[in-house]
Scaffold this motif. Sequence first.
Motif, PDB file in Angstrom:
ATOM      1  N   GLY A  16       0.804  -1.212   0.000  1.00  0.00           N
ATOM      2  CA  GLY A  16       0.000   0.000   0.000  1.00  0.00           C
ATOM      3  C   GLY A  16       0.839   1.265   0.000  1.00  0.00           C
ATOM      4  N   ARG A  19       2.075   2.344  -4.067  1.00  0.00           N
ATOM      5  CA  ARG A  19       1.033   2.400  -5.108  1.00  0.00           C
ATOM      6  C   ARG A  19       1.523   3.116  -6.366  1.00  0.00           C
ATOM      7  NH1 ARG A  19      -2.088   3.964  -0.481  1.00  0.00           N
ATOM      8  NH2 ARG A  19      -3.281   2.184   0.246  1.00  0.00           N
ATOM      9  N   ASP A  20       2.415   4.076  -6.184  1.00  0.00           N
ATOM     10  CA  ASP A  20       2.911   4.856  -7.312  1.00  0.00           C
ATOM     11  C   ASP A  20       3.884   4.027  -8.150  1.00  0.00           C
ATOM     12  OD1 ASP A  20       3.254   7.798  -8.428  1.00  0.00           O
ATOM     13  OD2 ASP A  20       5.243   6.863  -8.357  1.00  0.00           O
ATOM     14  N   ARG A  21       3.603   3.961  -9.432  1.00  0.00           N
ATOM     15  CA  ARG A  21       4.402   3.132 -10.340  1.00  0.00           C
ATOM     16  C   ARG A  21       5.865   3.596 -10.405  1.00  0.00           C
ATOM     17  NH1 ARG A  21       2.380   1.690 -16.424  1.00  0.00           N
ATOM     18  NH2 ARG A  21       3.783  -0.056 -16.731  1.00  0.00           N
ATOM     19  N   GLU A  69       5.973   9.016  -4.366  1.00  0.00           N
ATOM     20  CA  GLU A  69       4.916   8.435  -3.531  1.00  0.00           C
ATOM     21  C   GLU A  69       4.411   9.449  -2.502  1.00  0.00           C
ATOM     22  OE1 GLU A  69       2.339   5.654  -3.125  1.00  0.00           O
ATOM     23  OE2 GLU A  69       4.142   4.762  -3.972  1.00  0.00           O
TER      24      GLU A  69
END
Length: 100
Positions: A16, A19-21, A69
């Motif tokens: 969690g 989440r940012d690629r 992020e």
Amino acid sequence: MSSFASFREFYPFYLGEHRDRTCRRMHFAGSSLVLAVIVVALATGNAWWLLLAPVAGYGFAWIGHFVFEKNRPATFTHPLYSLMGDWVMYWQILRGRIKL
């Protein structure tokens, strides 16, 4: 941040926080560089190369967290679980289970 009874309990939280690629890509690049540094140290017989491993690994990961992020790395509160999570996520990215 709450306490976790096991790595199995921690890992969903860890994912969690990634989440940012681009953050995941930064982690992947840093972990790949860590492996490259280890290979160079072994190939040259020069253990001084190993000093670059944490710089590569944490440097890329922390940039990913702070810049992309926009959160605080779990390394600061759960260092062992976070390190384990880095390598589990790396393996899952290699296997195509997590999108890079």
